[in-house]
Design a protein around this motif. Structure first.
Motif, PDB file in Angstrom:
ATOM      1  N   VAL A   1       0.860  -1.187   0.000  1.00  0.00           N
ATOM      2  CA  VAL A   1       0.000   0.000   0.000  1.00  0.00           C
ATOM      3  C   VAL A   1       0.893   1.232   0.000  1.00  0.00           C
ATOM      4  O   VAL A   1       1.764   1.373   0.855  1.00  0.00           O
ATOM      5  CB  VAL A   1      -0.929   0.018   1.235  1.00  0.00           C
ATOM      6  N   ASP A   2       0.683   2.113  -0.974  1.00  0.00           N
ATOM      7  CA  ASP A   2       1.462   3.343  -1.042  1.00  0.00           C
ATOM      8  C   ASP A   2       1.191   4.225   0.165  1.00  0.00           C
ATOM      9  O   ASP A   2       0.105   4.179   0.767  1.00  0.00           O
ATOM     10  CB  ASP A   2       1.121   4.124  -2.316  1.00  0.00           C
ATOM     11  N   ALA A   3       2.171   5.042   0.500  1.00  0.00           N
ATOM     12  CA  ALA A   3       2.014   6.004   1.585  1.00  0.00           C
ATOM     13  C   ALA A   3       0.927   7.015   1.228  1.00  0.00           C
ATOM     14  O   ALA A   3       0.614   7.231   0.051  1.00  0.00           O
ATOM     15  CB  ALA A   3       3.333   6.726   1.840  1.00  0.00           C
ATOM     16  N   PRO A   4       0.305   7.651   2.235  1.00  0.00           N
ATOM     17  CA  PRO A   4      -0.695   8.683   1.943  1.00  0.00           C
ATOM     18  C   PRO A   4      -0.132   9.759   1.024  1.00  0.00           C
ATOM     19  O   PRO A   4       1.035  10.140   1.124  1.00  0.00           O
ATOM     20  CB  PRO A   4      -1.019   9.246   3.335  1.00  0.00           C
ATOM     21  N   GLN A   5      -0.983  10.232   0.118  1.00  0.00           N
ATOM     22  CA  GLN A   5      -0.590  11.252  -0.850  1.00  0.00           C
ATOM     23  C   GLN A   5      -1.184  12.598  -0.425  1.00  0.00           C
ATOM     24  O   GLN A   5      -2.396  12.792  -0.453  1.00  0.00           O
ATOM     25  CB  GLN A   5      -1.102  10.874  -2.245  1.00  0.00           C
ATOM     26  N   THR A   6      -0.332  13.509   0.001  1.00  0.00           N
ATOM     27  CA  THR A   6      -0.823  14.804   0.454  1.00  0.00           C
ATOM     28  C   THR A   6      -1.069  15.736  -0.724  1.00  0.00           C
ATOM     29  O   THR A   6      -0.351  15.715  -1.730  1.00  0.00           O
ATOM     30  CB  THR A   6       0.181  15.461   1.412  1.00  0.00           C
TER      31      THR A   6
ATOM     32  N   LEU B   1      -4.870  18.217   2.332  1.00  0.00           N
ATOM     33  CA  LEU B   1      -5.803  17.154   1.967  1.00  0.00           C
ATOM     34  C   LEU B   1      -5.045  15.877   1.620  1.00  0.00           C
ATOM     35  O   LEU B   1      -3.846  15.903   1.339  1.00  0.00           O
ATOM     36  CB  LEU B   1      -6.669  17.591   0.787  1.00  0.00           C
ATOM     37  N   PHE B   2      -5.764  14.767   1.639  1.00  0.00           N
ATOM     38  CA  PHE B   2      -5.193  13.487   1.257  1.00  0.00           C
ATOM     39  C   PHE B   2      -5.800  13.046  -0.067  1.00  0.00           C
ATOM     40  O   PHE B   2      -7.021  12.981  -0.218  1.00  0.00           O
ATOM     41  CB  PHE B   2      -5.449  12.427   2.332  1.00  0.00           C
ATOM     42  N   GLY B   3      -4.934  12.758  -1.030  1.00  0.00           N
ATOM     43  CA  GLY B   3      -5.395  12.377  -2.354  1.00  0.00           C
ATOM     44  C   GLY B   3      -5.497  10.873  -2.520  1.00  0.00           C
ATOM     45  O   GLY B   3      -5.231  10.093  -1.590  1.00  0.00           O
ATOM     46  N   ALA B   4      -5.888  10.457  -3.720  1.00  0.00           N
ATOM     47  CA  ALA B   4      -5.974   9.036  -4.041  1.00  0.00           C
ATOM     48  C   ALA B   4      -4.584   8.410  -3.966  1.00  0.00           C
ATOM     49  O   ALA B   4      -3.562   9.078  -4.135  1.00  0.00           O
ATOM     50  CB  ALA B   4      -6.573   8.850  -5.430  1.00  0.00           C
TER      51      ALA B   4
ATOM     52  N   MET C   1     -10.165  -2.019   1.871  1.00  0.00           N
ATOM     53  CA  MET C   1      -9.848  -0.939   0.935  1.00  0.00           C
ATOM     54  C   MET C   1     -10.794  -1.018  -0.251  1.00  0.00           C
ATOM     55  O   MET C   1     -10.989  -2.090  -0.813  1.00  0.00           O
ATOM     56  CB  MET C   1      -8.400  -1.071   0.461  1.00  0.00           C
ATOM     57  N   ALA C   2     -11.372   0.109  -0.637  1.00  0.00           N
ATOM     58  CA  ALA C   2     -12.241   0.177  -1.810  1.00  0.00           C
ATOM     59  C   ALA C   2     -11.396   0.639  -2.980  1.00  0.00           C
ATOM     60  O   ALA C   2     -10.875   1.768  -2.983  1.00  0.00           O
ATOM     61  CB  ALA C   2     -13.403   1.132  -1.564  1.00  0.00           C
ATOM     62  N   VAL C   3     -11.245  -0.219  -4.001  1.00  0.00           N
ATOM     63  CA  VAL C   3     -10.258   0.026  -5.045  1.00  0.00           C
ATOM     64  C   VAL C   3     -10.815  -0.247  -6.444  1.00  0.00           C
ATOM     65  O   VAL C   3     -11.891  -0.839  -6.597  1.00  0.00           O
ATOM     66  CB  VAL C   3      -9.006  -0.858  -4.820  1.00  0.00           C
ATOM     67  N   ILE C   4     -10.030   0.166  -7.445  1.00  0.00           N
ATOM     68  CA  ILE C   4     -10.331  -0.081  -8.857  1.00  0.00           C
ATOM     69  C   ILE C   4      -9.090  -0.703  -9.486  1.00  0.00           C
ATOM     70  O   ILE C   4      -7.995  -0.141  -9.401  1.00  0.00           O
ATOM     71  CB  ILE C   4     -10.666   1.221  -9.605  1.00  0.00           C
ATOM     72  N   ALA C   5      -9.241  -1.865 -10.116  1.00  0.00           N
ATOM     73  CA  ALA C   5      -8.106  -2.540 -10.742  1.00  0.00           C
ATOM     74  C   ALA C   5      -7.674  -1.799 -12.004  1.00  0.00           C
ATOM     75  O   ALA C   5      -8.495  -1.420 -12.837  1.00  0.00           O
ATOM     76  CB  ALA C   5      -8.463  -3.979 -11.079  1.00  0.00           C
TER      77      ALA C   5
ATOM     78  N   THR D   1       1.654  -8.442 -11.487  1.00  0.00           N
ATOM     79  CA  THR D   1       1.342  -7.502 -10.409  1.00  0.00           C
ATOM     80  C   THR D   1       0.167  -6.649 -10.846  1.00  0.00           C
ATOM     81  O   THR D   1       0.173  -6.090 -11.939  1.00  0.00           O
ATOM     82  CB  THR D   1       2.552  -6.605 -10.084  1.00  0.00           C
ATOM     83  N   VAL D   2      -0.831  -6.584  -9.996  1.00  0.00           N
ATOM     84  CA  VAL D   2      -2.011  -5.768 -10.275  1.00  0.00           C
ATOM     85  C   VAL D   2      -1.959  -4.526  -9.391  1.00  0.00           C
ATOM     86  O   VAL D   2      -1.846  -4.638  -8.171  1.00  0.00           O
ATOM     87  CB  VAL D   2      -3.316  -6.535 -10.010  1.00  0.00           C
ATOM     88  N   GLU D   3      -2.009  -3.378 -10.026  1.00  0.00           N
ATOM     89  CA  GLU D   3      -2.121  -2.128  -9.275  1.00  0.00           C
ATOM     90  C   GLU D   3      -3.588  -1.717  -9.205  1.00  0.00           C
ATOM     91  O   GLU D   3      -4.336  -1.860 -10.173  1.00  0.00           O
ATOM     92  CB  GLU D   3      -1.305  -1.011  -9.929  1.00  0.00           C
ATOM     93  N   PHE D   4      -3.969  -1.214  -8.039  1.00  0.00           N
ATOM     94  CA  PHE D   4      -5.332  -0.741  -7.820  1.00  0.00           C
ATOM     95  C   PHE D   4      -5.283   0.730  -7.417  1.00  0.00           C
ATOM     96  O   PHE D   4      -4.438   1.141  -6.620  1.00  0.00           O
ATOM     97  CB  PHE D   4      -6.010  -1.523  -6.685  1.00  0.00           C
ATOM     98  N   ASP D   5      -6.201   1.511  -7.959  1.00  0.00           N
ATOM     99  CA  ASP D   5      -6.403   2.871  -7.471  1.00  0.00           C
ATOM    100  C   ASP D   5      -7.326   2.830  -6.257  1.00  0.00           C
ATOM    101  O   ASP D   5      -8.347   2.131  -6.270  1.00  0.00           O
ATOM    102  CB  ASP D   5      -7.037   3.750  -8.548  1.00  0.00           C
ATOM    103  N   MET D   6      -6.966   3.571  -5.205  1.00  0.00           N
ATOM    104  CA  MET D   6      -7.826   3.715  -4.031  1.00  0.00           C
ATOM    105  C   MET D   6      -8.283   5.176  -3.983  1.00  0.00           C
ATOM    106  O   MET D   6      -7.599   6.038  -3.438  1.00  0.00           O
ATOM    107  CB  MET D   6      -7.069   3.322  -2.756  1.00  0.00           C
ATOM    108  N   PRO D   7      -9.437   5.486  -4.615  1.00  0.00           N
ATOM    109  CA  PRO D   7      -9.834   6.877  -4.830  1.00  0.00           C
ATOM    110  C   PRO D   7      -9.975   7.706  -3.556  1.00  0.00           C
ATOM    111  O   PRO D   7      -9.615   8.879  -3.540  1.00  0.00           O
ATOM    112  CB  PRO D   7     -11.187   6.756  -5.554  1.00  0.00           C
TER     113      PRO D   7
END
Length: 278
Positions: free
Chosen positions: A32-37, A57-60, A106-110, A126-132
């Motif tokens: 899991v990537d670190a929080p994106q400010t 703010l915290f981004g996706a 985690m609610a994600v999009i493949a 490897t599957v990356e998922f966006d966590m909006p």
């Protein structure tokens, strides 16, 4: 639950499954990537540096899952590829949860991914998922917390106080609500999920004495009524009643919140919200 080998669980369009239940598919690891400010820095011609305007703010952010697949034959390989796609892609958000943090989902999009073929039938990918939302959240909401304990799905990292039997349903005029989230629960600016279900008789005024946020209903409830403050939208027996309120909302600070309710007898109040984690 066996933590020796990591397991990845998913819920897609109402169907729950473990990835390793598919023949030949092996889940290896999750990152899991670190929080994106997200900042809003403003410079001034007469001052050094920059100043942040408003809250940070915290981004996706992204989540990555590593897999290995071994096929029995070429037909098996093609069928498995199709089944993997079927499990990963949906028009709705997918819920992911893994065995090393079983109480958090985690609610994600493949995202699209490529397979690396190791030989005629084996591959790794490897599957990356966006966590909006940028947040992970508790498996259940606060008023279902007993299910976490019953299923032994609580864990270190959920900020649950040791030795505390947390409650989110109250029948007294003064009580404390614990928010173990990494952030303030803010249904106004951040649109966070927060339902306050109020039953009783009288004209209720509820105040969070910790931060002075409050809600008021300017009409009397009867024993048959149910008032739900759904974020910033009050509903009386399912119908909007905003005109009969102070147009207020409640915000829950991190940790303990001291709540007072007046004007109501036979009180039955429930706080229902997911815990949010960075």
């Amino acid at each position: 639950m066996d933590f020796s080998k990591p397991k990845l669980f998913a819920k897609v369009d109402g169907r729950s499954f473990e990835f390793d239940e598919m023949d030949g598919l092996h889940f290896l690891d999750l990152r899991v990537d670190a929080p994106q400010t997200r900042t809003n820095l403003q410079s001034n011609d007469y001052q050094d540096g920059s100043r942040q305007q408003g809250p940070i703010l915290f981004g996706a952010r992204t989540v990555a899952a590593d897999f290995y697949f071994e096929a029995n034959d070429l037909h098996d390989f093609e069928l498995a590829t199709q089944e993997i796609w079927r499990r990963l892609y949906s028009r709705n958000l997918i819920e992911l949860r893994w065995s090393r943090m079983p109480g958090i989902k985690m609610a994600v999009i493949a995202k699209p991914f490529e397979q690396t073929r190791l030989n005629w039938g084996d591959m790794k990918f490897t599957v990356e998922f966006d966590m909006p939302s940028g947040y992970r959240q508790s498996l259940v909401k606060s008023d279902q917390l007993q299910f976490i304990y019953d299923e032994e799905l609580s864990q270190i990292g959920m900020n649950l106080p040791n030795g505390e039997d947390l409650h989110y349903r109250f029948k007294q005029t003064r009580f404390k609500v614990y928010n173990p989230s990494d952030v303030v629960i803010d249904p106004y600016w951040q649109k966070h999920d927060l339902d306050i279900i109020i039953k009783g008789q009288g004209t209720p005024t509820m105040t969070n004495l910790t931060n002075n946020y409050g809600i008021v209903l300017n009409r009397a409830l009867t024993a048959n009524d149910t008032l739900i403050w759904h974020g910033v939208h009050p509903l009386l027996n399912g119908a909007s009643c905003e005109r009969a309120t102070n147009h207020g909302h409640l915000q829950l600070e991190k940790g303990w919140n001291d709540i007072s309710i007046t004007g109501l007898s036979n009180i039955d109040v429930t706080f229902s919200f997911p815990f949010l984690y960075l």
